[in-house]
Write an enzyme that holds these catalytic residues in place. Structure first.
Site: not given
Ligand code: 3HC
Length: 714
Positions: A296, A325, A344, A402-403, A408, A430, A451, A454, A463, A501, A660
């Protein structure tokens, strides 16, 4: 009277001296070898000096003393038992000598006094504590127990139950609590600390306070009725065993040492404490937990280094895309004092984002962590908007729409045209490649990934993803901003899944393979939870959301077809196709119901098996060992690939990210530390047993080479 590099003794007035801790080489005072040695020398002076009638102890740093120097543990703990005894005895002897000085000693605790720092305070005659200070015994969190008389003095000074709770709980305690339990004699404002401590010292010097009687009580056996004590002790022990759980031996060892030493004198009790300390110091848990402290430190140091190249902190932040998010990211920025624009395209999403931020703030107010006024101020620093009118004034843009890559790209390209060329653009994706999103931008050097996990407010890690064209300055500014948001930052190189991920999805793939071969997901969950994970993989998929997980799994898999392409119906995908999205819609691998307390609980659902049965082998028991191996091998090999490909900068950053990011069990110290613990050679042998399962189960060449050379990651 004494001038060291870590402490000094000066004369305040005739007969009155001050021992002052102020380590010139370190940001905090710690009892490292140098301080312990200097304290010994200072005691030589104090014992011989004529005419001293009282001593005040103070600290020149914000932290009074943070305990032993944890960075010295690895060497000390791998030395012989005799050497470790020498290491601890050096300070035990100091503290015993402090307790026999021919004059009273009062300590003024101005800030954190933890572990050895607090043990030092207990060896003083009186303790005066500033209202802002905190004290406690964090040792069990490092897999050890107090080794400088904490288990000995605490029960001789306060109620046995309180001493056990403090030592085995490992917590930091506020001043009011310390006073209520009798660990300190007075709590005063920071401004009056010195004066109040001196006043108590003068009373002791004048014979109005009997410090000698207090010393005697600390040096004898515990003053208790033996038969009643046995019963109390066994009840307390049972509670500690229950609370600690099977993976954490330190709290139980501590309560055992305290019970065993109850009828003994201080010096005999110190021997009992040392024996227990020695046993724990050899445990894999202590190695892992101490390793975590060091890792750490490294994670923070690397992040600070990146951030130090940032020219200026962000002034105004824009979050693109509200919702859960976006709302969480806006909240976190506002909480840390940033003025935030939340944009938005639809009002309902903005309302949801503001609601999300409002809900988190209300919970803080309910918990007493914040006043209503402060919460209202935070909320009012988020400005929801449907247009881009004010965007030009933002120098940090965090996109959380939205992913979907096309969306994007379109949003970021549009915003890029509206902001100055110095603005940093970051995408909270993500799974989508940063380098790929960057192709839509004119200034890809100003763009990186950010990143978040949630729920944003609760998860400590972010990240920061460096795309092929991301500039060093953008990385520096993104890291500085993440740190300013109060989060831990880890810089990773762009790849499918980034670091966390990318390492997590092979683990889920291992799960799907086990399911294909007839395993029961409830057994897998039980075994993996027993291994230490906060939740097993099926439950975790339900909590993440099967729809989200399946989508991310497919995107990550595209990057690693040799090991993540599956030619069978995967259990997770079967859940998705049957609209079992997990906790969010009440059905996933499990069904979710509300219990009488209104809490959502998971229950077995026979329908899951009706859906799975036609696609998987007949259900059968697997050994725990096979389940662990088949789940962990893919995760470990992927982490090593990330290290080999420099996706992560070091083993410490890789391990801390998983800890983490997804709650990797602390007592195992991290994926790579676990590999060190079991040994790479044993790991390769284990993996080879499952090589028929495909690419996920092939150790990398670097692992085989390291196994041959007997090498370790740490
Ligand atoms: N040993 C070595 N380094 C330590 C340390 C320790 N005990 N305590 C703090 N540090 C280092 C930190 O790692 C950090 O280093 P860095 O600047 O290189 O990152 C630096 O000191 C400043 O610390 P923080 O950034 O954490 O400062 P904060 O003000 O945020 O927090 C603190 C202060 C609450 C004291 C926190 O540092 C802490 O919890 N430290 C660990 C305390 C601990 O566990 N002590 C028990 C040691 S075990 C023991 O005493 C055994 C004995 O019984 C024999």
């Amino acid at each position: 009277m004494f001038q060291g590099k870590t402490l000094t003794i000066t004369t305040i007035e005739a007969g009155l001296v001050e021992l002052h801790f102020d380590n010139t080489d370190k940001p905090v005072n710690v009892f490292n070898r140098a301080t312990v040695a200097e304290l010994g020398m200072a005691l030589d002076v104090l014992e011989k000096a004529p005419g001293i009638q009282g001593m005040l102890v103070t600290s020149g740093k914000k932290v009074f003393v943070a305990g032993a120097d944890i960075t010295e543990f690895e060497t000390a703990f791998t030395s012989s038992k005799e050497e470790l005894k020498g290491f601890l005895w050096a300070n035990n002897s100091n503290l015993n000598r402090l307790e026999t000085l021919p004059f009273p000693v009062v300590v003024a605790i101005n800030g954190f006094a933890l572990g050895g720092g607090f043990e030092f305070c207990l060896a003083c005659d009186f303790r005066v504590m500033a209202s802002v200070a905190q004290v406690g015994f964090p040792e069990v969190g490092l897999g050890i127990l107090p080794g400088w008389g904490g288990t000995v003095r605490a029960p001789r000074m306060v109620e046995f139950a309180a001493a056990v709770e403090w030592v085995t709980g490992g917590g930091q305690h506020k001043a009011a609590d310390a006073l209520a339990q009798g660990f300190v004699d007075a709590v005063v404002s920071p401004e009056s600390l010195r004066e109040e401590a001196l006043s108590i010292l003068r009373q002791a010097m004048a014979g109005e306070l009997d410090y000698r009687a207090l010393r005697l009580a600390k040096q004898g056996a515990l003053d208790v009725d033996q038969s009643a004590f046995a019963e109390t002790a066994s009840t307390l022990r049972a509670a500690v065993v229950r609370q600690a759980g099977k993976h954490y031996p330190a709290p139980v060892a501590a309560v055992d040492a305290m019970i065993q030493a109850a009828p003994l004198t201080r010096d005999q009790a110190l021997d009992v404490e040392f024996d227990a300390f020695y046993q724990l110091a050899q445990s894999p848990q202590a190695r892992a937990l101490i390793g975590l402290f060091m890792a750490d430190q490294q994670l923070s140091a690397v992040a600070r280094k990146y951030a130090s190249a940032s020219p200026a902190p962000a002034a105004r932040v824009a979050v693109l895309g509200a919702g859960i998010m976006g709302g969480g990211i806006a909240y976190q920025n506002a909480l840390k004092g940033f003025s935030v624009l939340m944009k938005d395209i639809n009002q309902a999403a903005l309302d949801l984002g503001m609601k999300e931020a409002g809900t988190i703030l209300s919970k803080r107010v309910e918990r007493g962590a914040m006043t209503e006024d402060a919460a209202a101020k935070v909320l009012s620093s988020i400005e929801p908007t449907l247009d881009y009118d004010d965007i030009a004034g933002c120098d940090m843009i965090i996109e959380a729409v939205v992913e979907k890559e096309v969306v994007k790209k379109a949003v970021l390209a549009e915003v890029e045209k509206l902001v100055p060329s110095s603005t940093v653009l970051a995408s909270n994706t993500s799974s989508i490649l940063i380098t790929s999103i960057a192709t839509a931008l004119e200034r890809p050097e100003n763009f990186c990934g950010m990143h978040f996990f949630n729920p944003v407010h609760a998860m400590p890690l972010v990240e920061v993803v460096r795309g092929e064209k991301t500039s060093d300055e953008t990385v520096a500014r993104a890291v500085a901003h993440v740190l300013a948001m109060g989060k831990k930052a880890v810089v990773v190189k762009d790849c499918n899944g980034f670091l966390v991920n990318r390492v997590l999805f092979p683990y889920f793939a291992g799960f799907n393979l086990l399911m294909r071969d007839g395993a029961d997901f409830e057994q897998i969950d039980r075994v993996m939870e027993d291994w230490g994970w906060p939740m097993g993989p099926a439950y975790l998929l339900d909590v993440i959301g099967i729809d989200v997980a399946v989508h991310a799994a497919d995107v990550v898999a595209e990057g690693y077809p040799d090991r993540l392409t599956m030619d069978f119906a995967q259990a997770s995908h079967l859940m998705y196709e049957n609209k079992r999205f997990g906790q969010k819609n009440g059905k996933g691998f499990y069904a979710y119901e509300r219990n009488d307390k209104g809490r959502t609980v998971k229950v077995s659902d026979p329908e899951t098996w009706t859906l799975l049965a036609p696609h998987v082998a007949p259900r059968r028991e697997f050994s725990d060992e096979e389940i662990i191996a088949r789940m962990m091998i893919p995760m470990c090999t992927e982490m090593v690939r990330c290290l080999d490909e420099e996706i992560t900068g070091s083993p410490a950053e890789g391990d801390m990210s998983l800890l983490y990011g997804i709650g990797f069990p602390k007592f195992r110290g991290g994926v790579l530390r676990w590999l060190d613990e079991i040994g790479l050679s044993a790991f390769c042998t284990m993996a080879d047993r499952y090589s028929h399962l495909g690419g996920l189960y092939q150790p990398t060449q670097s692992m085989r080479d390291m196994a041959l050379g007997g090498k370790r990651y740490y």
